[in-house]
Design an enzyme around this catalytic site. Sequence first.
Site, mmCIF file in Angstrom:
data_model
loop_
_atom_site.group_PDB
_atom_site.id
_atom_site.type_symbol
_atom_site.label_atom_id
_atom_site.label_comp_id
_atom_site.label_asym_id
_atom_site.label_seq_id
_atom_site.Cartn_x
_atom_site.Cartn_y
_atom_site.Cartn_z
ATOM 1 N N ASN A 81 0.043 5.728 1.357
ATOM 2 C CA ASN A 81 -0.280 4.418 1.936
ATOM 3 C C ASN A 81 -1.234 3.710 0.993
ATOM 4 O O ASN A 81 -2.012 4.357 0.285
ATOM 5 C CB ASN A 81 -0.969 4.605 3.291
ATOM 6 C CG ASN A 81 -1.352 3.273 3.926
ATOM 7 O OD1 ASN A 81 -0.556 2.325 3.952
ATOM 8 N ND2 ASN A 81 -2.574 3.171 4.429
ATOM 9 N N HIS A 98 -4.311 0.916 1.121
ATOM 10 C CA HIS A 98 -5.233 0.224 2.031
ATOM 11 C C HIS A 98 -6.103 -0.696 1.185
ATOM 12 O O HIS A 98 -6.548 -0.306 0.106
ATOM 13 C CB HIS A 98 -6.078 1.269 2.771
ATOM 14 C CG HIS A 98 -7.010 0.652 3.766
ATOM 15 N ND1 HIS A 98 -6.576 0.172 4.981
ATOM 16 C CD2 HIS A 98 -8.344 0.406 3.713
ATOM 17 C CE1 HIS A 98 -7.609 -0.337 5.630
ATOM 18 N NE2 HIS A 98 -8.696 -0.212 4.890
ATOM 19 N N ASP A 115 -5.199 5.674 8.161
ATOM 20 C CA ASP A 115 -6.108 5.603 7.003
ATOM 21 C C ASP A 115 -6.973 6.849 6.797
ATOM 22 O O ASP A 115 -8.065 6.759 6.234
ATOM 23 C CB ASP A 115 -7.047 4.368 7.118
ATOM 24 C CG ASP A 115 -6.259 3.078 7.214
ATOM 25 O OD1 ASP A 115 -5.169 3.000 6.624
ATOM 26 O OD2 ASP A 115 -6.741 2.145 7.888
ATOM 27 N N GLU A 147 -4.143 -3.926 -6.284
ATOM 28 C CA GLU A 147 -3.157 -3.088 -5.575
ATOM 29 C C GLU A 147 -1.864 -2.996 -6.363
ATOM 30 O O GLU A 147 -1.246 -1.931 -6.450
ATOM 31 C CB GLU A 147 -2.850 -3.680 -4.191
ATOM 32 C CG GLU A 147 -3.985 -3.559 -3.201
ATOM 33 C CD GLU A 147 -3.591 -4.057 -1.818
ATOM 34 O OE1 GLU A 147 -2.432 -3.912 -1.418
ATOM 35 O OE2 GLU A 147 -4.466 -4.600 -1.122
HETATM 36 C C1 GRF Z 1 -1.851 -4.905 1.410
HETATM 37 O O1 GRF Z 1 -3.086 -5.538 1.309
HETATM 38 C C2 GRF Z 1 -2.042 -3.443 1.661
HETATM 39 O O2 GRF Z 1 -3.207 -2.916 1.144
HETATM 40 C C3 GRF Z 1 -2.084 -3.364 3.152
HETATM 41 O O3 GRF Z 1 -1.204 -4.353 3.605
HETATM 42 C C4 GRF Z 1 -1.077 -5.373 2.626
HETATM 43 C C5 GRF Z 1 0.387 -5.519 2.343
HETATM 44 O O4 GRF Z 1 0.637 -6.600 1.486
HETATM 45 N N1 GRF Z 1 -1.804 -2.049 3.655
HETATM 46 P P1 GRF Z 1 2.093 -6.818 0.918
HETATM 47 O O5 GRF Z 1 3.025 -6.901 2.113
HETATM 48 O O6 GRF Z 1 2.425 -5.679 0.029
HETATM 49 O O7 GRF Z 1 2.015 -8.124 0.182
#
Ligand code: GRF
Length: 308
Positions: free
Chosen positions: A199, A201, A242, A271
């Site tokens: 996952n 986060h 989480d 990310e």
């Molecule tokens: C991201 O910020 C991720 O960390 C969280 O949900 C969001 C998803 O964004 N779990 P996306 O759909 O990948 O743009």
Amino acid sequence: NQRAKMSSSSFSSCASCFLQNHQGGVGGRCSRRISRLSRPSSSSPRRQRRVLFLRACAAQRTSGNDDDLDEDEDATKTKQQHQRNEKKPKKNIAVFISGGGSNMRAVHAACETGEIHGQISLVVTSSYTAGGVEWAMDRDVPVLLYPGGKDLEESERISPSELNEFLKNEYKIDVVLLAGYLRLIPPELCRTFENKMLNIHPALLPAFGGRGMHGAKVHEAVVNSGARFTGPTVHFVNENFDEGKIVAQRIIRIDPSWTAEEVARRVLKEEHEVFPEVVAALCDERIEFRETDGVGVIIDKMDSNKRY
Ligand code: GRF
């Protein structure tokens, strides 16, 4: 084909296949999903990429000077990793989404360049309207709706064990990614994909996580707390929101003048780098588990003696 046969015999009424629902054909044969199982061959683009890669290496060799030595070495190591991977089948990846799917797209892009030795073979969504659904459909990636909204009849839903079956046996999924999926994962899926489900986060766990902490709420809580650092966390998934073992984090220093939106924008950018990096490591089988507590440790792609 064999997978199509399995699909029609084991799941004759696949009401939660989004493609079918979308077309208003709940309850019958999911012909569109079955036809989507026969994919066009990807060998030609892959060959092209390899040619480009070799050409880039050749150009580097001819123009090389001393400063380029480190880069030459890096390119050779990357090439060696690619060669090792070419002998192994690509990992089948299932991505679970509830929103825009920008992380899914970042993972897909890394699959395309070969950074990840895998392919997105299935998308599971908690919502018809998730932005990533259309993206997946445009690319012929099958989409499943799980668990489905209140509008779905109980008989139309996929049960946790059917979902497990779909992933394991029908789509032969090796790796599961939660990329903005807002629902809890059924325990049996956690067991099937133990240490194979990641996952992402948008904060530094174990702070600012848990049930209800998602999207803007996370970044608002971070800014309101006065914390001076934030950044994404990639972790393995267990039965609680989480709480699985952490594999990677990226750090962003927060300027006190930043709004939650500014923080969100910067975290999302990180990310898109860290998630593909960890997924690549998982697909390459470059993640080890610390003996004492099971924390995931990545083996460096360039130097197999290095861990981080
Ligand atoms: C991201 O910020 C991720 O960390 C969280 O949900 C969001 C998803 O964004 N779990 P996306 O759909 O990948 O743009």
